[in-house]
Design a protein around this motif. Structure first.
Motif, PDB file in Angstrom:
ATOM      1  N   GLY A  24      53.754  -6.671   7.089  1.00  0.00           N
ATOM      2  CA  GLY A  24      54.127  -5.235   7.558  1.00  0.00           C
ATOM      3  C   GLY A  24      53.352  -4.511   6.330  1.00  0.00           C
ATOM      4  N   THR A  25      53.574  -4.509   4.979  1.00  0.00           N
ATOM      5  CA  THR A  25      53.021  -3.486   3.994  1.00  0.00           C
ATOM      6  C   THR A  25      51.691  -4.519   3.853  1.00  0.00           C
ATOM      7  N   SER A  26      51.039  -5.496   4.055  1.00  0.00           N
ATOM      8  CA  SER A  26      50.074  -5.401   4.245  1.00  0.00           C
ATOM      9  C   SER A  26      49.061  -5.252   5.272  1.00  0.00           C
ATOM     10  N   LEU A  27      49.732  -4.718   6.374  1.00  0.00           N
ATOM     11  CA  LEU A  27      48.865  -4.223   7.288  1.00  0.00           C
ATOM     12  C   LEU A  27      48.886  -2.814   6.976  1.00  0.00           C
ATOM     13  N   ARG A  28      50.017  -1.969   6.597  1.00  0.00           N
ATOM     14  CA  ARG A  28      49.501  -0.924   6.069  1.00  0.00           C
ATOM     15  C   ARG A  28      48.200  -0.862   5.119  1.00  0.00           C
ATOM     16  N   ARG A  29      47.852  -1.335   4.865  1.00  0.00           N
ATOM     17  CA  ARG A  29      47.040  -1.614   3.626  1.00  0.00           C
ATOM     18  C   ARG A  29      45.705  -1.794   3.893  1.00  0.00           C
ATOM     19  N   LEU A  30      45.616  -2.351   5.302  1.00  0.00           N
ATOM     20  CA  LEU A  30      44.435  -2.677   6.008  1.00  0.00           C
ATOM     21  C   LEU A  30      44.190  -2.150   6.980  1.00  0.00           C
ATOM     22  N   SER A  31      45.322  -0.979   7.015  1.00  0.00           N
ATOM     23  CA  SER A  31      44.549  -0.372   7.978  1.00  0.00           C
ATOM     24  C   SER A  31      43.547   0.612   8.752  1.00  0.00           C
ATOM     25  N   PHE A  32      42.698   1.393   6.514  1.00  0.00           N
ATOM     26  CA  PHE A  32      41.174   1.562   6.819  1.00  0.00           C
ATOM     27  C   PHE A  32      40.235   1.323   7.333  1.00  0.00           C
ATOM     28  N   ASP A  33      40.873  -0.177   8.104  1.00  0.00           N
ATOM     29  CA  ASP A  33      39.254  -0.685   8.373  1.00  0.00           C
ATOM     30  C   ASP A  33      39.978  -1.080  10.026  1.00  0.00           C
ATOM     31  N   ALA A  34      39.304  -0.125  10.681  1.00  0.00           N
ATOM     32  CA  ALA A  34      38.714  -0.475  12.260  1.00  0.00           C
ATOM     33  C   ALA A  34      39.151  -1.423  13.059  1.00  0.00           C
ATOM     34  N   SER A  59      44.675 -11.784  25.222  1.00  0.00           N
ATOM     35  CA  SER A  59      44.262 -10.104  23.864  1.00  0.00           C
ATOM     36  C   SER A  59      42.251 -10.018  24.370  1.00  0.00           C
ATOM     37  N   GLU A  60      42.043  -9.978  25.419  1.00  0.00           N
ATOM     38  CA  GLU A  60      40.990 -10.025  26.348  1.00  0.00           C
ATOM     39  C   GLU A  60      39.648  -9.518  25.385  1.00  0.00           C
ATOM     40  N   ASP A  61      40.211  -8.475  24.240  1.00  0.00           N
ATOM     41  CA  ASP A  61      39.254  -7.746  23.733  1.00  0.00           C
ATOM     42  C   ASP A  61      39.438  -8.252  22.395  1.00  0.00           C
ATOM     43  N   SER A  62      39.928  -9.038  21.873  1.00  0.00           N
ATOM     44  CA  SER A  62      39.664  -9.605  20.495  1.00  0.00           C
ATOM     45  C   SER A  62      38.552 -10.425  20.776  1.00  0.00           C
ATOM     46  N   ASP A  63      38.351 -10.868  19.570  1.00  0.00           N
ATOM     47  CA  ASP A  63      36.850 -12.227  19.212  1.00  0.00           C
ATOM     48  C   ASP A  63      37.676 -13.128  18.604  1.00  0.00           C
ATOM     49  N   VAL A  64      38.752 -12.226  17.049  1.00  0.00           N
ATOM     50  CA  VAL A  64      39.095 -13.515  16.357  1.00  0.00           C
ATOM     51  C   VAL A  64      40.885 -13.180  16.619  1.00  0.00           C
ATOM     52  N   LEU A  65      41.461 -13.957  16.900  1.00  0.00           N
ATOM     53  CA  LEU A  65      42.863 -14.430  16.730  1.00  0.00           C
ATOM     54  C   LEU A  65      43.009 -14.981  15.829  1.00  0.00           C
ATOM     55  N   VAL A  66      44.383 -13.621  14.757  1.00  0.00           N
ATOM     56  CA  VAL A  66      45.157 -14.504  13.396  1.00  0.00           C
ATOM     57  C   VAL A  66      46.334 -14.803  13.882  1.00  0.00           C
ATOM     58  N   PHE A  67      46.506 -16.251  13.439  1.00  0.00           N
ATOM     59  CA  PHE A  67      47.951 -16.465  13.570  1.00  0.00           C
ATOM     60  C   PHE A  67      48.274 -16.181  12.387  1.00  0.00           C
ATOM     61  N   VAL A  68      49.863 -15.875  11.367  1.00  0.00           N
ATOM     62  CA  VAL A  68      50.345 -15.459  10.247  1.00  0.00           C
ATOM     63  C   VAL A  68      51.350 -15.373  10.409  1.00  0.00           C
ATOM     64  N   HIS A  69      52.530 -15.891   9.111  1.00  0.00           N
ATOM     65  CA  HIS A  69      53.988 -15.789   9.415  1.00  0.00           C
ATOM     66  C   HIS A  69      54.194 -14.585   8.668  1.00  0.00           C
ATOM     67  N   ASP A  70      55.381 -13.960   9.143  1.00  0.00           N
ATOM     68  CA  ASP A  70      55.172 -12.622   8.744  1.00  0.00           C
ATOM     69  C   ASP A  70      56.147 -12.694   7.224  1.00  0.00           C
ATOM     70  N   ASP A  71      56.379 -13.758   5.984  1.00  0.00           N
ATOM     71  CA  ASP A  71      56.625 -13.663   4.829  1.00  0.00           C
ATOM     72  C   ASP A  71      55.135 -13.476   4.166  1.00  0.00           C
ATOM     73  N   VAL A  72      54.148 -12.977   4.716  1.00  0.00           N
ATOM     74  CA  VAL A  72      53.025 -13.301   4.109  1.00  0.00           C
ATOM     75  C   VAL A  72      52.223 -11.920   3.845  1.00  0.00           C
ATOM     76  N   TRP A  73      51.686 -12.164   2.158  1.00  0.00           N
ATOM     77  CA  TRP A  73      50.691 -10.559   1.849  1.00  0.00           C
ATOM     78  C   TRP A  73      49.368 -11.051   2.117  1.00  0.00           C
ATOM     79  N   ILE A  74      48.884 -10.155   2.867  1.00  0.00           N
ATOM     80  CA  ILE A  74      47.135 -10.666   2.905  1.00  0.00           C
ATOM     81  C   ILE A  74      47.081  -9.798   1.636  1.00  0.00           C
TER      82      ILE A  74
END
Length: 226
Positions: A24-34, A59-74
């Motif tokens: 969740g913290t990582s997604l906030r950091r990455l929110s700049f990227d549309a 997710s038909e409108d997505s080109d890439v799917l990223v499957f990741v654990h919730d205890d991961v910092w990107i």
């Protein structure tokens, strides 16, 4: 513009996930990227394959799917660029993997049920571990590299490639061996798997050797035979 959907499951509430989890913290950091969006199963009680398969189908409108654990910092601020480059070469990408697969191999990194590490000559990638972002890095080997198996902590895939090959996660492997099974199914279908340099920190070292893991290993062997 490449559209990326980050898919994860968490036992946390939506608020607790966004404010207190590593992802969740990582997604906030990455929110700049549309280019990056997320699809999170909050207060989840389903196995990971069910969550991941729903994303593959919906997710038909997505080109890439990223499957990741919730205890991961990107830790990588340029995740979208890394994935855009990686998926020009591979159909499925991970941060750590094994160039080979041996009979009855119980995990991407381990050679046998003693949980002895496979020869490092066959390993690739790197993952940081720790209680905070930018943890100490476990370096396994040079990357990018073609692989047979990838660590399920982070798997990115071309949605089109998965759909065309009809590859999904097997629901019988709820939390263990879903990654091994997925990689084998993808390779069997002719998809290209490989590692790529993407910076992340995983809070957990995994549950290898637990009772639930051992039961899942039996199910895995029953399906694949080796």
């Amino acid at each position: 513009m490449t559209s990326i959907m980050i898919v994860s499951a968490t036992r946390r509430t939506e608020r607790d996930f966004q404010e207190g989890s590593a992802l969740g913290t990582s997604l906030r950091r990455l929110s700049f990227d549309a280019r990056i969006r997320s699809r999170i199963a909050y207060q989840n009680g389903r196995g990971l394959p069910e969550v991941y398969n729903q994303a593959i189908r919906e997710s038909e409108d997505s080109d890439v799917l990223v499957f990741v654990h919730d205890d991961v910092w990107i830790d990588d601020s340029f995740l979208a660029d890394r994935l855009q480059d990686a998926l020009l070469r591979y159909d499925v990408v991970g941060v750590a993997g094994n160039r080979r697969r041996r009979p009855r191999q119980p995990a991407w990194a381990f050679a046998d049920m003693t949980l002895a590490w496979d020869d490092k000559a066959h390993l690739s990638g790197g993952v940081a571990h720790g209680a905070y972002p930018f943890g100490g890095v476990s370096y396994f080997g040079s990357m990018p590299a073609d692989c047979e198996l990838l660590d399920g902590v982070f798997l990115a895939a071309s949605r089109a490639a998965l759909s065309q090959a009809r590859i999904e996660f097997d629901p019988r492997f709820g939390f263990h061996f879903y990654d091994m099974d997925f990689c084998r199914s993808a390779r069997q279908a002719g998809l290209r798997l490989g590692t790529w340099p993407i910076a992340l920190t995983h809070q957990s070292g995994g549950a290898f050797g637990s009772d639930a893991w051992t039961v899942a290993y039996s199910d895995y062997l029953a399906k694949w035979g080796d």
